[in-house]
Design an enzyme around this catalytic site. Structure first.
Site, PDB file in Angstrom:
ATOM      1  N   GLU A  28       8.809 -12.333   5.124  1.00  0.00           N
ATOM      2  CA  GLU A  28       9.051 -11.296   4.106  1.00  0.00           C
ATOM      3  C   GLU A  28      10.450 -11.414   3.509  1.00  0.00           C
ATOM      4  OE1 GLU A  28      10.487  -7.449   4.768  1.00  0.00           O
ATOM      5  OE2 GLU A  28      10.122  -7.484   6.921  1.00  0.00           O
ATOM      6  N   LYS A  89      13.330  -3.074  -3.906  1.00  0.00           N
ATOM      7  CA  LYS A  89      12.495  -3.097  -2.704  1.00  0.00           C
ATOM      8  C   LYS A  89      11.051  -2.907  -3.152  1.00  0.00           C
ATOM      9  CE  LYS A  89      11.623  -0.298   1.404  1.00  0.00           C
ATOM     10  NZ  LYS A  89      12.079   0.895   2.134  1.00  0.00           N
ATOM     11  N   VAL A 109       6.848  -5.425   4.394  1.00  0.00           N
ATOM     12  CA  VAL A 109       5.733  -5.915   5.215  1.00  0.00           C
ATOM     13  C   VAL A 109       4.418  -5.717   4.463  1.00  0.00           C
ATOM     14  CG1 VAL A 109       4.411  -5.468   7.323  1.00  0.00           C
ATOM     15  CG2 VAL A 109       6.917  -5.640   7.425  1.00  0.00           C
ATOM     16  N   ASP A 141       6.702  11.135   5.215  1.00  0.00           N
ATOM     17  CA  ASP A 141       7.163   9.753   5.042  1.00  0.00           C
ATOM     18  C   ASP A 141       6.511   8.833   6.075  1.00  0.00           C
ATOM     19  OD1 ASP A 141       8.397   7.392   4.514  1.00  0.00           O
ATOM     20  OD2 ASP A 141      10.436   8.170   4.518  1.00  0.00           O
ATOM     21  N   SER A 143       5.168   4.839   6.265  1.00  0.00           N
ATOM     22  CA  SER A 143       5.257   3.573   5.532  1.00  0.00           C
ATOM     23  C   SER A 143       3.888   3.066   5.088  1.00  0.00           C
ATOM     24  CB  SER A 143       5.915   2.517   6.415  1.00  0.00           C
ATOM     25  OG  SER A 143       5.929   1.277   5.740  1.00  0.00           O
ATOM     26  N   ALA A 144       3.857   2.512   3.890  1.00  0.00           N
ATOM     27  CA  ALA A 144       2.644   1.849   3.395  1.00  0.00           C
ATOM     28  C   ALA A 144       2.310   0.609   4.217  1.00  0.00           C
ATOM     29  CB  ALA A 144       2.819   1.475   1.919  1.00  0.00           C
ATOM     30  N   ASP A 145       3.237   0.179   5.085  1.00  0.00           N
ATOM     31  CA  ASP A 145       2.917  -0.923   6.001  1.00  0.00           C
ATOM     32  C   ASP A 145       1.676  -0.579   6.827  1.00  0.00           C
ATOM     33  OD1 ASP A 145       5.289  -1.997   5.065  1.00  0.00           O
ATOM     34  OD2 ASP A 145       6.348  -1.903   6.987  1.00  0.00           O
ATOM     35  N   LYS A 162      11.486   0.161  15.275  1.00  0.00           N
ATOM     36  CA  LYS A 162      12.749   0.802  15.646  1.00  0.00           C
ATOM     37  C   LYS A 162      12.521   2.264  15.947  1.00  0.00           C
ATOM     38  CE  LYS A 162      16.350  -1.592  13.172  1.00  0.00           C
ATOM     39  NZ  LYS A 162      15.682  -2.485  12.237  1.00  0.00           N
TER      40      LYS A 162
HETATM   41  N1  PSU Z   1      12.206  -2.093   9.768  1.00  0.00           N
HETATM   42  C1  PSU Z   1      13.181  -2.917  10.224  1.00  0.00           C
HETATM   43  N2  PSU Z   1      13.705  -3.837   9.376  1.00  0.00           N
HETATM   44  C2  PSU Z   1      13.279  -3.947   8.067  1.00  0.00           C
HETATM   45  C3  PSU Z   1      12.253  -3.085   7.622  1.00  0.00           C
HETATM   46  C4  PSU Z   1      11.736  -2.178   8.501  1.00  0.00           C
HETATM   47  O1  PSU Z   1      13.549  -2.822  11.371  1.00  0.00           O
HETATM   48  O2  PSU Z   1      13.807  -4.786   7.329  1.00  0.00           O
HETATM   49  C5  PSU Z   1      11.743  -3.214   6.217  1.00  0.00           C
HETATM   50  C6  PSU Z   1      10.412  -3.983   6.196  1.00  0.00           C
HETATM   51  O3  PSU Z   1      10.371  -4.747   5.006  1.00  0.00           O
HETATM   52  C7  PSU Z   1       9.393  -2.873   6.142  1.00  0.00           C
HETATM   53  C8  PSU Z   1      10.108  -1.866   5.288  1.00  0.00           C
HETATM   54  O4  PSU Z   1       8.165  -3.273   5.573  1.00  0.00           O
HETATM   55  O5  PSU Z   1      11.458  -1.917   5.713  1.00  0.00           O
HETATM   56  C9  PSU Z   1       9.521  -0.492   5.449  1.00  0.00           C
HETATM   57  O6  PSU Z   1      10.078   0.358   4.504  1.00  0.00           O
HETATM   58  P1  PSU Z   1       9.445   1.814   4.283  1.00  0.00           P
HETATM   59  O7  PSU Z   1       9.788   2.551   5.549  1.00  0.00           O
HETATM   60  O8  PSU Z   1      10.129   2.361   3.076  1.00  0.00           O
HETATM   61  O9  PSU Z   1       7.977   1.613   4.072  1.00  0.00           O
HETATM   62 MN    MN Z   2       8.729   5.674   3.225  1.00  0.00          MN
END
Ligand code: PSU
Ligand code: MN
Length: 307
Positions: A28, A89, A109, A141, A143-145, A162
């Protein structure tokens, strides 16, 4: 459209490997543009591609440049992602917008999984996954992951999540979404910097062959989604949970105080943790990505072997 008629541009090296059934590992780019400071980020990106290559697989770092989704990047393109402040992003919903506006995007991701799948890549290596944020009961909140893992058939090799996230709720959400979560050589789900989290890994697996067997079985059953391969940070590189816990609490308090939310939340927290640990968290972060790259290449090889 590329020559192959795909909505993504795949480099010749990656396309040839996929056509021959050789192992390919997706990587990624949010981790490069928004997850680590310059110039450690570009050094990490180049090094990790080298680790994947040395382990016998072809690396395919994924990003959007000038609106075009790219699968496989050269050194200059990695440099742009690492250093150009205009790189957005990019999660899945951002891909069409960036395309229309011909802008640069570093894929999360979720977006990386989607573009990898479009190119025919089944294994993806990263550091940490997004998930359910602490306080999501109020903020929504998530994540879309996670939603992407429910619908896109890619194995995501990571070091767990984390504890900036609510790990328990993240594991619950993955269960609801039907996503297998495999602990590699461990009964405990790892928490990125730490080998422990206080939560059990739903399933333990040992080694790349077993992971590849789960992947084949999952997709043979017609299950649409991906899987989480949670690979603990090596013991020598670990920051114990007791030690990083206070730092994460402090970063979360700063996030609240500054009123940062949405897309900016994760990048802010990652950067703040690097500051608060005087760079110590960055060393651990790079070590676990290296470790994941080695495992990911082995999984890609095992998956390619008996396909
Ligand atoms: N968690 C980490 N390191 C990262 C990310 C998440 O420990 O770099 C990044 C990844 O690209 C993940 C994104 O897909 O943050 C998630 O962001 P959000 O919470 O806005 O969906
Ligand atoms: Mn988010």
């Amino acid at each position: 459209m590329s020559a192959a008629g795909l909505p993504v541009d795949v480099t010749a090296e990656v396309a040839d490997a996929l056509a021959d059934g050789r192992p390919v590992v997706a990587l990624e780019s949010t981790i490069i543009s928004h997850g680590m400071p310059y110039p450690q980020n570009v050094a990490m990106a180049v090094e990790v591609e080298g680790i994947v290559r040395d382990a016998g697989a072809v690396p395919a770092t994924i990003a959007v440049l000038d609106g075009r989704p790219l699968v496989g990047l050269d050194r200059d393109q990695l440099e742009v992602l690492a250093s150009d402040g205009s790189v957005a992003k990019a999660s899945v919903r951002d891909l069409p917008v960036l395309a229309a506006q011909r802008r640069h995007g570093a894929t999360t991701v979720a977006a990386t999984m989607r573009l990898a799948a479009l190119a025919g890549i089944r294994v993806f290596v990263t550091g940490g996954l997004g998930g359910v944020h602490r306080g999501a009961q109020q903020s929504f909140d998530i994540s879309a992951d996670l939603t992407e893992l429910a619908r896109t058939p890619v194995a995501v090799v990571c070091a767990g999540v984390k504890s900036i996230l609510d790990i328990g709720l993240t594991l619950e959400a993955l269960e609801t979404l039907g996503v297998p979560v495999l602990g590699v050589g461990t009964e405990e789900f790892p928490s990125f910097y730490s080998r422990t989290s206080g939560f059990r890994a739903p399933t333990r697996v040992d080694g790349a062959d077993e992971i590849a067997r789960v992947m084949r079985a999952q997709w043979a059953l017609g299950l649409p989604g991906g899987l989480v391969v949670a690979n603990p940070i090596p013991p020598a590189d670990e920051i114990p949970a007791e030690e990083i816990g206070g730092v994460i609490e402090e970063a979360l308090a700063d996030l609240d105080r500054l009123g940062i939310g949405g897309q900016a939340a994760t990048p802010y927290l990652l950067g703040r943790i690097v500051e608060l640990t005087g760079g110590g968290s960055l060393t651990a972060n790079i070590a676990l990505v290296r470790n994941n790259a080695r495992l990911g290449a082995a999984v890609a090889a095992a998956y390619a072997e008996r396909r």
